[in-house]
Scaffold this active site. Structure first.
Site, PDB file in Angstrom:
ATOM      1  N   TYR A 207      -1.823  -0.032  10.446  1.00 48.63           N
ATOM      2  CA  TYR A 207      -1.876  -0.446   9.925  1.00 48.63           C
ATOM      3  C   TYR A 207      -0.762  -0.637   8.427  1.00 48.63           C
ATOM      4  CZ  TYR A 207      -3.934  -0.693   4.750  1.00 48.63           C
ATOM      5  OH  TYR A 207      -3.745  -0.826   3.336  1.00 48.63           O
TER       6      TYR A 207
ATOM      7  N   SER B 101       1.159  -1.397   0.050  1.00 37.99           N
ATOM      8  CA  SER B 101      -0.242   0.137  -0.088  1.00 37.99           C
ATOM      9  C   SER B 101       0.751   1.594  -0.099  1.00 37.99           C
ATOM     10  CB  SER B 101      -0.583  -0.102   1.249  1.00 37.99           C
ATOM     11  OG  SER B 101      -1.676   1.441   1.513  1.00 37.99           O
TER      12      SER B 101
END
Length: 250
Positions: free
Chosen positions: A159, A146
């Site tokens: 995250y 990501s």
């Protein structure tokens, strides 16, 4: 004039997190390109519908309900691919969750769930697939990180940590396999339309993410990158791709 042509070898491709978003779109794109896809996700009914759609257009597909946080289920998914189709050419470790919250909220269960899915799920995919690929003499891991694996944002500390870990694990695997024929690709999407944000239980973090996602890519942008990496010649390893919306500052 370039004489480059992408490889047209049809491959057996395992995809986790295949029931929606990037995984579902990649499965459709790869099947349309003539590859065989083996789909894993927790939602059996979604997998059944996706498999029907692929078969309706002449594609080759198998699927198994799979929770990547459980090693034995990831093992079973890879076993299915090998038993049914004889080999495993590519594993797309795509499954991920993103229940964002500020650290001071102490949502420890959510932290652990992100670690289990986003990190351990990738490791279990590698553990199940690497011996198979070594025995075949070739293979390809595509691990979905990501932009959160390149920068850290408020409410996203855990995250982002998991997505940094995906990059570190992937690069370590690439270096360890130098001299062999196992390729490793990291794909780091920016904001993509998906169900990831649905898991955010913290109201402030959910509101912030809704604002963050005002400019978002369609999942097919990431699917095209997956197809591109897979269809390179065997001596070409696309090590990392970052894909952002053109208008996004992130």
């Amino acid at each position: 004039m370039s004489h480059f042509q992408p490889t047209r070898q049809k491959k057996i491709i395992v995809i986790t997190g295949a029931s929606s978003g990037i995984g579902e779109t990649a499965a459709l794109a790869l099947a349309q390109a003539g590859h065989t896809v083996v789909l894993g996700a927790r939602r059996q009914e979604r997998l059944e519908l996706l498999a029907e759609k692929i078969r309706a257009t002449g594609g080759s597909v198998a699927f198994l309900a799979t929770d990547v946080a459980r090693k034995e289920q990831v093992d079973a998914l890879i076993y299915l691919a090998r038993e049914q189709f004889g080999r495993v050419d590519v594993i797309v470790n795509n499954a991920g969750v993103m229940p964002l919250s500020a650290l001071e909220e102490l949502k420890i269960d959510e932290w652990e769930h992100m670690v289990d899915v986003n990190i351990k799920g990738v490791l279990y995919g590698i553990a199940a697939g690497l011996p198979v690929m070594k025995s075949q003499g070739q293979g390809h891991f595509i691990n979905i990180s990501s932009i959160g694996g390149h920068a850290v944002y408020p409410t996203a500390a855990v995250y982002c940590a998991t997505k940094y870990a995906v990059r570190a694990i992937s690069e370590g695997l690439r270096q360890e396999q130098l001299g062999g024929d196992i390729r490793v690709t990291i794909i780091s999407p920016g904001v993509v339309e998906s169900e990831l944000a649905d898991s955010i239980s913290d109201p402030a973090a959910r509101a912030a993410m809704n604002e963050f996602r005002q400019i978002a890519l369609k999942p097919d942008a990431i699917a095209r990158a997956i197809v591109y990496a897979i269809e390179q010649p065997a001596d070409v390893d696309v090590s990392e791709i970052i894909i952002r919306p053109t208008q996004s500052p992130y």
